[in-house]
Motif scaffolding. Structure first.
Motif, short mmCIF file in Angstrom:
data_model
loop_
_atom_site.label_atom_id
_atom_site.label_comp_id
_atom_site.label_asym_id
_atom_site.label_seq_id
_atom_site.Cartn_x
_atom_site.Cartn_y
_atom_site.Cartn_z
N ARG A 248 14.79 11.95 5.76
CA ARG A 248 15.48 11.36 4.59
C ARG A 248 14.53 10.45 3.85
NH1 ARG A 248 16.57 5.94 5.24
NH2 ARG A 248 16.80 5.13 7.36
N TRP A 249 14.91 10.08 2.62
CA TRP A 249 14.16 9.09 1.85
C TRP A 249 14.46 7.71 2.41
CZ3 TRP A 249 10.87 10.50 -2.10
CH2 TRP A 249 10.96 11.84 -2.52
N GLY A 250 13.47 6.83 2.37
CA GLY A 250 13.73 5.42 2.68
C GLY A 250 14.40 4.76 1.48
N THR A 251 15.01 3.61 1.71
CA THR A 251 15.65 2.89 0.62
C THR A 251 14.85 1.61 0.30
OG1 THR A 251 17.04 1.62 2.14
CG2 THR A 251 17.94 3.71 1.33
N PRO A 252 14.94 1.11 -0.93
CA PRO A 252 14.20 -0.10 -1.27
C PRO A 252 14.53 -1.28 -0.35
CG PRO A 252 14.94 0.98 -3.27
CD PRO A 252 15.56 1.75 -2.13
N ASP A 253 15.79 -1.38 0.12
CA ASP A 253 16.09 -2.53 0.99
C ASP A 253 15.42 -2.41 2.36
OD1 ASP A 253 18.34 -0.55 0.84
OD2 ASP A 253 18.92 -1.61 2.67
N GLU A 254 15.09 -1.17 2.77
CA GLU A 254 14.38 -1.02 4.05
C GLU A 254 12.93 -1.49 3.93
OE1 GLU A 254 16.62 2.60 6.36
OE2 GLU A 254 15.54 3.13 4.53
N ILE A 255 12.39 -1.49 2.72
CA ILE A 255 11.03 -2.02 2.49
C ILE A 255 11.12 -3.54 2.25
CG2 ILE A 255 8.97 -1.86 1.03
CD1 ILE A 255 9.61 0.61 2.82
N SER B 34 0.86 -1.18 0.00
CA SER B 34 0.00 0.00 0.00
C SER B 34 0.90 1.24 0.00
CB SER B 34 -0.94 -0.05 1.21
OG SER B 34 -1.75 1.09 1.26
N SER B 35 0.52 2.26 0.73
CA SER B 35 1.29 3.52 0.76
C SER B 35 0.76 4.37 1.90
CB SER B 35 1.11 4.25 -0.57
OG SER B 35 1.44 5.62 -0.43
N VAL B 36 1.61 5.22 2.47
CA VAL B 36 1.11 6.14 3.51
C VAL B 36 0.07 7.09 2.95
CG1 VAL B 36 2.97 6.15 5.21
CG2 VAL B 36 3.15 7.61 3.20
N THR B 37 0.02 7.24 1.62
CA THR B 37 -1.03 8.10 1.04
C THR B 37 -2.42 7.53 1.33
OG1 THR B 37 -0.89 6.95 -1.08
CG2 THR B 37 0.44 8.96 -0.85
N ALA B 38 -2.48 6.24 1.71
CA ALA B 38 -3.76 5.62 2.06
C ALA B 38 -4.25 6.07 3.42
CB ALA B 38 -3.61 4.09 2.07
N LEU B 39 -3.34 6.56 4.25
CA LEU B 39 -3.65 6.80 5.66
C LEU B 39 -3.96 8.25 5.99
CD1 LEU B 39 -0.73 4.69 7.22
CD2 LEU B 39 -2.99 3.91 6.47
N ARG B 40 -3.61 9.16 5.10
CA ARG B 40 -3.78 10.57 5.41
C ARG B 40 -4.00 11.35 4.12
NH1 ARG B 40 1.32 11.77 8.53
NH2 ARG B 40 0.69 13.93 8.28
N ALA B 41 -4.40 12.62 4.27
CA ALA B 41 -4.61 13.45 3.08
C ALA B 41 -3.32 13.49 2.27
CB ALA B 41 -5.01 14.86 3.50
N SER B 42 -3.47 13.35 0.96
CA SER B 42 -2.30 13.37 0.07
C SER B 42 -2.62 14.27 -1.12
CB SER B 42 -1.98 11.95 -0.41
OG SER B 42 -1.75 11.11 0.68
N PRO B 43 -2.53 15.59 -0.92
CA PRO B 43 -2.91 16.51 -2.00
C PRO B 43 -2.23 16.15 -3.32
CG PRO B 43 -2.50 17.73 0.01
CD PRO B 43 -2.11 16.31 0.29
N LEU B 44 -3.01 16.15 -4.38
CA LEU B 44 -2.60 15.82 -5.76
C LEU B 44 -2.44 14.32 -6.00
CD1 LEU B 44 0.00 18.67 -6.50
CD2 LEU B 44 -2.49 18.70 -6.78
N LEU B 45 -2.51 13.53 -4.94
CA LEU B 45 -2.40 12.07 -5.10
C LEU B 45 -3.61 11.36 -4.48
CD1 LEU B 45 1.41 11.48 -4.41
CD2 LEU B 45 0.20 11.05 -6.57
N GLY B 46 -4.73 12.05 -4.43
CA GLY B 46 -5.92 11.48 -3.78
C GLY B 46 -6.41 10.20 -4.46
N HIS B 47 -6.33 10.16 -5.79
CA HIS B 47 -6.76 8.96 -6.54
C HIS B 47 -5.91 7.76 -6.17
CE1 HIS B 47 -3.54 10.94 -8.67
NE2 HIS B 47 -3.28 9.81 -9.28
N TYR B 48 -4.61 8.00 -6.04
CA TYR B 48 -3.65 6.94 -5.69
C TYR B 48 -3.87 6.51 -4.23
CZ TYR B 48 1.15 5.21 -4.62
OH TYR B 48 2.24 4.50 -4.21
N PRO C 32 4.67 1.62 2.76
CA PRO C 32 5.88 2.46 2.73
C PRO C 32 5.54 3.95 2.76
CG PRO C 32 5.80 0.93 0.84
CD PRO C 32 4.44 0.98 1.46
N GLY C 33 6.49 4.71 3.32
CA GLY C 33 6.47 6.16 3.17
C GLY C 33 7.20 6.53 1.89
N TRP C 34 7.94 7.62 1.91
CA TRP C 34 8.64 8.09 0.71
C TRP C 34 9.94 7.31 0.52
CZ3 TRP C 34 5.84 10.89 -2.44
CH2 TRP C 34 4.84 11.71 -1.92
N ILE C 35 10.03 6.59 -0.59
CA ILE C 35 11.18 5.72 -0.86
C ILE C 35 11.86 6.19 -2.16
CG2 ILE C 35 11.93 3.32 -1.16
CD1 ILE C 35 10.41 3.91 1.53
#
Ligand code: NAP
Length: 253
Positions: free
Chosen positions: A216-223, A143-157, A187-190
């Motif tokens: 900081r940005w997360g890294t793919p290996d942290e996910i 999923s994505s943290v955009t699912a959990l809170r307002a995400s302006p410009l990414l509401g559809h996602y 994930p948050g911002w990766i």
């Protein structure tokens, strides 16, 4: 070979790059045979060759998951090659546009749902009969943290990813008696290709990182390491849950 996924077969979608490629390499290193799904045949073959070159087992299955019949065909091919699927990672996803919700074109919203939600559900429906028959399986929906809170410009996602969290909860409950576990990874911002355009804009990047407590940005290996936890027996008493890996973003008031 020692590892957390010895003798397991994992099908990973979106395995041609980014988070999915990292998961595929980690899972193979942990002993899994991996079936790799994405559209780009060459990139997928590179991932497969790299894994096989290190002594692992991999199969590239070029597939466009938006095609309603393609996902189940990939599942069948993986089952023919490896005998079964023990782990499904629904990782393919993303959004091809940004727009305020009230101005989003319905065709764009439908495309976002088709990849992030419809394809995820179809893959689940394709693997569940085999998993329930064997009384074992682990499904991880990205999923994505955009699912959990307002995400302006990414509401559809965010809406598509919220739907993923919702079916994860219900499937977790419905399938619990069968031995099949279903969890979401949030994930948050990766730092991947998906977010490259954000890192190219200093002001936009600063506004994003200002809200991330780890700054900081997360890294793919942290996910990937969190996906390994959910896929393996390390999370054997966990189902219907969402594991948030976001540098503290969603905890920030
Ligand atoms: N990066 C982030 O900040 C972030 C944050 C939260 C959640 N996520 C989620 O994490 C997952 C992976 O993201 P990422 O950052 O690794 O993205 P990415 O680098 O853009 O990779 C996306 C993967 O999905 C595959 N894919 C896209 N459309 C597909 C289709 N129609 N059929 C089959 N495969 C398809 C891509 O391969 P092909 O192009 O070869 O098909 C690629 O392997 C996504 O679900 C994303 O929504 C990412």
């Amino acid at each position: 070979m020692a590892g957390q996924l010895v003798d397991r077969v994992a099908l990973i979608t979106g395995a041609s790059r980014g988070i999915g490629r990292c998961m595929a390499e980690l899972f193979a290193q942990e002993g899994a045979s991996v079936a790799l799904v994405a559209r780009s045949a060459d990139a997928l073959q590179d991932v497969s060759d790299a894994i096989i070159g290190r002594g692992g087992r991999a199969l590239a299955l070029p597939t466009d998951l938006v095609d309603p019949d393609a996902g189940s065909a990939a599942v069948e091919r993986a089952q023919e090659e490896f005998g079964r699927i023990d782990v499904l990672i629904n990782n393919a996803g993303g959004s091809s546009f940004m727009a305020p919700v009230a101005e989003s074109r319905m065709s764009g919203v439908a495309k976002t749902m088709a990849l992030n939600f419809d394809a995820t559900l179809r893959m689940i429906q394709a693997v569940v009969p085999g998993m329930t028959a064997r009384g074992r399986g682990s499904i991880v929906n990205v999923s994505s943290v955009t699912a959990l809170r307002a995400s302006p410009l990414l509401g559809h996602y965010g809406a598509a990813k919220a739907a993923v969290v919702s079916i994860t909860q219900t499937l977790g409950v419905e399938l619990a008696p069968t031995g099949v576990r279903v969890n979401a990874l949030v994930p948050g911002w990766i730092a991947t290709d998906l977010t490259e355009f954000l890192r190219g804009d200093d002001a936009l990047e600063a506004s994003i990182l200002d809200r991330v407590p780890m700054h900081r940005w997360g890294t793919p290996d942290e996910i990937a390491s969190a996906a390994l936890f959910l896929a393996s027996d390390a999370s054997s008493f966990m189902t219907g849950q969402s594991l948030i890996v976001d540098g503290g973003l969603s905890a920030n008031p």
